[in-house]
Design a protein around this motif. Structure first.
Motif, PDB file in Angstrom:
ATOM      1  N   TRP A 174       0.846  -1.188   0.000  1.00  0.00           N
ATOM      2  CA  TRP A 174       0.000   0.000   0.000  1.00  0.00           C
ATOM      3  C   TRP A 174       0.885   1.243   0.000  1.00  0.00           C
ATOM      4  CZ3 TRP A 174      -5.162   0.060  -0.704  1.00  0.00           C
ATOM      5  CH2 TRP A 174      -5.885  -1.118  -0.440  1.00  0.00           C
ATOM      6  N   ILE A 219      -1.422  -4.734   7.590  1.00  0.00           N
ATOM      7  CA  ILE A 219      -1.586  -5.203   6.224  1.00  0.00           C
ATOM      8  C   ILE A 219      -1.749  -6.720   6.239  1.00  0.00           C
ATOM      9  CG2 ILE A 219       0.909  -5.424   5.818  1.00  0.00           C
ATOM     10  CD1 ILE A 219       0.413  -4.553   2.913  1.00  0.00           C
ATOM     11  N   LEU A 226      -5.921  -3.478   4.255  1.00  0.00           N
ATOM     12  CA  LEU A 226      -5.203  -2.583   5.158  1.00  0.00           C
ATOM     13  C   LEU A 226      -6.179  -2.114   6.225  1.00  0.00           C
ATOM     14  CD1 LEU A 226      -2.467  -1.132   5.674  1.00  0.00           C
ATOM     15  CD2 LEU A 226      -3.454   0.850   4.493  1.00  0.00           C
TER      16      LEU A 226
END
Length: 123
Positions: free
Chosen positions: A36, A69, A80
């Motif tokens: 991410w 995560i 997430l």
């Protein structure tokens, strides 16, 4: 065609929680490193967290202890969980995948990107 699609963004007050999800399709397999990233207005895109093919995780110092995560290889999804959100977490969050095997938070490692989902945290 290989693609990633984020969902779960929204608006929340400081201290609240949100859970982002990323669905993978096409040629993105369970052997890919997943991560991410986020980008706030006027700032460069920064790495938030990554997870390896065997589940090892790494977080940016700014989110460590607050974000988690995870991945579900069978469902080809990346998640997430964001807790204790702060106004400085406000950004567009992107899901990314890398086929090289090794993982890091270097943006150039990732060849596949989602469209992004907006997260806004108010005081």
């Amino acid at each position: 065609q290989a693609q990633l699609a984020e969902s779960g963004g929204g608006s929340v007050q400081s201290g609240g929680s949100l859970r982002l999800s990323c669905a993978a399709s096409g040629s993105i397999y369970s052997s890919y490193c997943m991560a991410w990233f986020r980008q706030a207005p006027g700032k460069e895109r920064e790495g938030v967290a990554y997870i390896t093919t065997v589940g090892t995780t790494t977080y940016a110092d700014s989110v460590k202890g607050r974000f988690t995560i995870s991945r579900d290889n069978a469902l080809k999804t990346l998640n997430l969980q964001m807790n204790s959100l702060k106004p400085e977490d406000t950004a567009v969050y992107y899901c990314a995948a890398a086929s090289g095997g090794l993982c890091s938070l270097r943006e150039t490692l990732f060849g596949y990107w989602g469209q992004g989902t907006q997260v806004t945290v108010s005081s």
